[in-house]
Scaffold this motif. Sequence first.
Motif, PDB file in Angstrom:
ATOM      1  N   ASN A  43       0.797  -1.222   0.000  1.00  0.00           N
ATOM      2  CA  ASN A  43       0.000   0.000   0.000  1.00  0.00           C
ATOM      3  C   ASN A  43       0.830   1.273   0.000  1.00  0.00           C
ATOM      4  O   ASN A  43       0.293   2.356   0.196  1.00  0.00           O
ATOM      5  N   TRP A  44       2.135   1.169  -0.180  1.00  0.00           N
ATOM      6  CA  TRP A  44       2.985   2.351  -0.214  1.00  0.00           C
ATOM      7  C   TRP A  44       3.631   2.394  -1.598  1.00  0.00           C
ATOM      8  O   TRP A  44       4.607   1.704  -1.855  1.00  0.00           O
ATOM      9  N   ASP A  45       3.040   3.185  -2.482  1.00  0.00           N
ATOM     10  CA  ASP A  45       3.419   3.128  -3.894  1.00  0.00           C
ATOM     11  C   ASP A  45       3.353   4.500  -4.574  1.00  0.00           C
ATOM     12  O   ASP A  45       2.592   4.702  -5.509  1.00  0.00           O
ATOM     13  N   PRO A  46       4.145   5.483  -4.118  1.00  0.00           N
ATOM     14  CA  PRO A  46       4.135   6.767  -4.814  1.00  0.00           C
ATOM     15  C   PRO A  46       4.788   6.639  -6.185  1.00  0.00           C
ATOM     16  O   PRO A  46       5.724   5.862  -6.368  1.00  0.00           O
ATOM     17  N   GLU A  47       4.282   7.377  -7.157  1.00  0.00           N
ATOM     18  CA  GLU A  47       4.838   7.366  -8.509  1.00  0.00           C
ATOM     19  C   GLU A  47       5.386   8.754  -8.830  1.00  0.00           C
ATOM     20  O   GLU A  47       4.648   9.722  -8.931  1.00  0.00           O
ATOM     21  N   PHE A  48       6.702   8.830  -8.990  1.00  0.00           N
ATOM     22  CA  PHE A  48       7.380  10.090  -9.293  1.00  0.00           C
ATOM     23  C   PHE A  48       7.578  10.206 -10.794  1.00  0.00           C
ATOM     24  O   PHE A  48       8.044   9.278 -11.431  1.00  0.00           O
ATOM     25  N   ASP A  49       7.247  11.360 -11.376  1.00  0.00           N
ATOM     26  CA  ASP A  49       7.329  11.546 -12.829  1.00  0.00           C
ATOM     27  C   ASP A  49       8.687  12.101 -13.246  1.00  0.00           C
ATOM     28  O   ASP A  49       8.824  13.251 -13.589  1.00  0.00           O
ATOM     29  N   THR A  50       9.670  11.301 -13.227  1.00  0.00           N
ATOM     30  CA  THR A  50      11.015  11.779 -13.546  1.00  0.00           C
ATOM     31  C   THR A  50      11.845  10.646 -14.123  1.00  0.00           C
ATOM     32  O   THR A  50      11.612   9.478 -13.823  1.00  0.00           O
ATOM     33  N   SER A  51      12.796  10.993 -14.932  1.00  0.00           N
ATOM     34  CA  SER A  51      13.752   9.982 -15.380  1.00  0.00           C
ATOM     35  C   SER A  51      14.942   9.915 -14.423  1.00  0.00           C
ATOM     36  O   SER A  51      15.697   8.962 -14.428  1.00  0.00           O
ATOM     37  N   GLU A  52      15.100  10.941 -13.601  1.00  0.00           N
ATOM     38  CA  GLU A  52      16.234  10.997 -12.677  1.00  0.00           C
ATOM     39  C   GLU A  52      15.926  10.408 -11.312  1.00  0.00           C
ATOM     40  O   GLU A  52      16.781   9.833 -10.678  1.00  0.00           O
ATOM     41  N   GLY A  53      14.727  10.603 -10.822  1.00  0.00           N
ATOM     42  CA  GLY A  53      14.317   9.927  -9.600  1.00  0.00           C
ATOM     43  C   GLY A  53      14.465  10.705  -8.324  1.00  0.00           C
ATOM     44  O   GLY A  53      14.637  11.910  -8.289  1.00  0.00           O
ATOM     45  N   VAL A  54      14.389   9.949  -7.243  1.00  0.00           N
ATOM     46  CA  VAL A  54      14.473  10.461  -5.885  1.00  0.00           C
ATOM     47  C   VAL A  54      15.940  10.390  -5.451  1.00  0.00           C
ATOM     48  O   VAL A  54      16.603   9.380  -5.635  1.00  0.00           O
ATOM     49  N   PHE A  55      16.430  11.468  -4.853  1.00  0.00           N
ATOM     50  CA  PHE A  55      17.827  11.518  -4.407  1.00  0.00           C
ATOM     51  C   PHE A  55      17.979  11.404  -2.898  1.00  0.00           C
ATOM     52  O   PHE A  55      19.057  11.123  -2.398  1.00  0.00           O
ATOM     53  N   HIS A  56      16.886  11.679  -2.167  1.00  0.00           N
ATOM     54  CA  HIS A  56      16.994  11.656  -0.710  1.00  0.00           C
ATOM     55  C   HIS A  56      15.699  11.130  -0.094  1.00  0.00           C
ATOM     56  O   HIS A  56      14.613  11.538  -0.491  1.00  0.00           O
ATOM     57  N   VAL A  57      15.838  10.226   0.870  1.00  0.00           N
ATOM     58  CA  VAL A  57      14.710   9.695   1.629  1.00  0.00           C
ATOM     59  C   VAL A  57      15.017   9.903   3.106  1.00  0.00           C
ATOM     60  O   VAL A  57      16.125   9.615   3.562  1.00  0.00           O
ATOM     61  N   GLU A  58      14.035  10.412   3.830  1.00  0.00           N
ATOM     62  CA  GLU A  58      14.208  10.575   5.270  1.00  0.00           C
ATOM     63  C   GLU A  58      12.927  10.169   5.990  1.00  0.00           C
ATOM     64  O   GLU A  58      11.834  10.603   5.623  1.00  0.00           O
ATOM     65  N   VAL A  59      13.088   9.345   7.006  1.00  0.00           N
ATOM     66  CA  VAL A  59      11.971   8.950   7.858  1.00  0.00           C
ATOM     67  C   VAL A  59      11.982   9.850   9.080  1.00  0.00           C
ATOM     68  O   VAL A  59      13.008   9.994   9.747  1.00  0.00           O
ATOM     69  N   VAL A  60      10.851  10.465   9.359  1.00  0.00           N
ATOM     70  CA  VAL A  60      10.668  11.224  10.600  1.00  0.00           C
ATOM     71  C   VAL A  60       9.916  10.282  11.537  1.00  0.00           C
ATOM     72  O   VAL A  60       8.738   9.995  11.295  1.00  0.00           O
ATOM     73  N   PRO A  61      10.580   9.773  12.557  1.00  0.00           N
ATOM     74  CA  PRO A  61       9.980   8.724  13.391  1.00  0.00           C
ATOM     75  C   PRO A  61       8.589   9.090  13.915  1.00  0.00           C
ATOM     76  O   PRO A  61       8.352  10.212  14.353  1.00  0.00           O
TER      77      PRO A  61
END
Length: 93
Positions: A43-61
């Motif tokens: 159920n966690w499926d974001p779709e980003f419209d880019t050929s380059e993508g995501v560069f940073h992921v951060e979890v805020v507890p």
Amino acid sequence: DAVSVDVSETVGYWGGHYDFVDGGTYRRKHGCAFDFNGNIAQNWDPEFDTSEGVFHVEVVPQRMVIDGGNFSRINRRPQPGIGVFLPESGAKP
């Protein structure tokens, strides 16, 4: 390839330059999540419209997952450069 990962108590969140994960089994356009048993978060499926993508992921507890990168839309809605999400359903962020 995944260029960024962060983890919560129960789930790892990945961002990067890919359209499929788990050997091509699941379509995940630049963002995905797996529990610590190797199961993809259905159920966690974001779709980003880019050929380059995501560069940073951060979890805020206990609160949210933040993705940053070179994109202008998430799930076909305008959202330039940063996305803030609730964690995978049923999991603590």
